[in-house]
Design an enzyme around this catalytic site. Sequence first.
Site, short mmCIF file in Angstrom:
data_model
loop_
_atom_site.label_atom_id
_atom_site.label_comp_id
_atom_site.label_asym_id
_atom_site.label_seq_id
_atom_site.Cartn_x
_atom_site.Cartn_y
_atom_site.Cartn_z
N GLU A 97 -4.43 3.98 6.21
CA GLU A 97 -4.14 3.47 4.80
C GLU A 97 -5.10 4.92 4.32
OE1 GLU A 97 -5.62 0.18 3.04
OE2 GLU A 97 -6.14 1.11 1.17
N SER A 153 -10.74 0.26 2.78
CA SER A 153 -10.13 -0.05 4.55
C SER A 153 -9.40 1.16 4.72
CB SER A 153 -9.23 -0.58 3.77
OG SER A 153 -9.44 -2.03 3.01
N ARG A 187 0.40 -1.04 0.28
CA ARG A 187 0.47 0.65 0.22
C ARG A 187 0.92 1.59 0.04
NH1 ARG A 187 -2.50 -3.32 -1.32
NH2 ARG A 187 -4.64 -3.65 -0.33
#
Length: 304
Positions: free
Chosen positions: A297, A227, A177
Amino acid sequence: MTNLPINKLREKFPFLMQEDIKLSKYTACRVGGPADVLFTASSAVELAAIVSYLNKLKLDFFILGGGSNVLISDKGVRGIVILNRAKHIKFKVKTDPPTVWAESGSSLIHMARLSAERSLTGLEWAGGIPGTIGGAIYGNAGAHGGEISDILISTDVLLKNNKRVQWGAEELEFEYRGSKLQNMQRTVVLSASFKLAVGDIDTITQEMNDYLAVRRNTQPPGASMGSMFKNPPGDYAGRLIDASGLKGIRIGDVEVSPKHGNFFINYGNATGQDVSELIDFVKKNVLEKFGVSLELEVKMIGDW
Ligand code: EPU
């Protein structure tokens, strides 16, 4: 009050610039105050023209793609936001390997579907991931074991000194990520090319549909940022939030989804402040219960 050279910018880009524009309608979670200046780029050429001018003036900017991984503050952005609507996609199906080139504002889902229609395999995992190609590269988007870094050939990147570089996966220093781009100012991905492979259209479609079904079964619909937290090493943010008893916890109009703990849902009138308070609450509780410090995130943008 803004310190931006508004007249100069307006003179240079009279048709691409708007002022004092609310950003909530451009974000997936429908939260966000106004940007002083909003540019809309409809092609990679326009995007490059805007960014190189801003770089010349040493003006910072934020690129908003699909708006799916960002939380913009209620106070908004005292500065410049560029809405990336550069969406051109081109396939080379007869080369070995077959490739797809896309401007950075293209939708990842759209590119995945177009690939499937052409019997090209490699993007099945991406069929349900909201957001743009630029955003996917910036944050190394992934799902179901696939990641954008796996198939990337090259990106056309405009740096803050206005040099254009062609960077592959190695130069972008991908991680889970993340990419090097997250630590770079006034830098933009203009376009990127990806390697695919010829496959069987029914198998590709089936696999994509199976992933979509998994998504539908495990992830909630509605306005969210995807997320919220990265999965910590060896565990899952969703599991930790769930096991901390936080599902269904609500602040204002935002709630930890009862379906998946790592999704926060805006039921209509959530503010950035509500979301930010819920983030802190969840982090604090997971830390107390499991000793794990969850890392966002989602990127928080604007004045907090
Ligand atoms: N779990 C719980 N309770 C919950 C949610 C999850 O116990 O409320 C457990 C699940 O049972 C499972 C584990 O946690 O054992 C992981 O959950 P899941 O399979 O839903 O995957 P995830 O790790 O939460 C990741 C990506 C998603 C991607 C899916 C599918 C991250 C942070 N998230 O989710 O990506 O769609 O895998 O591959 O890596 C995104 O990045 O925005 C995103 C949606």
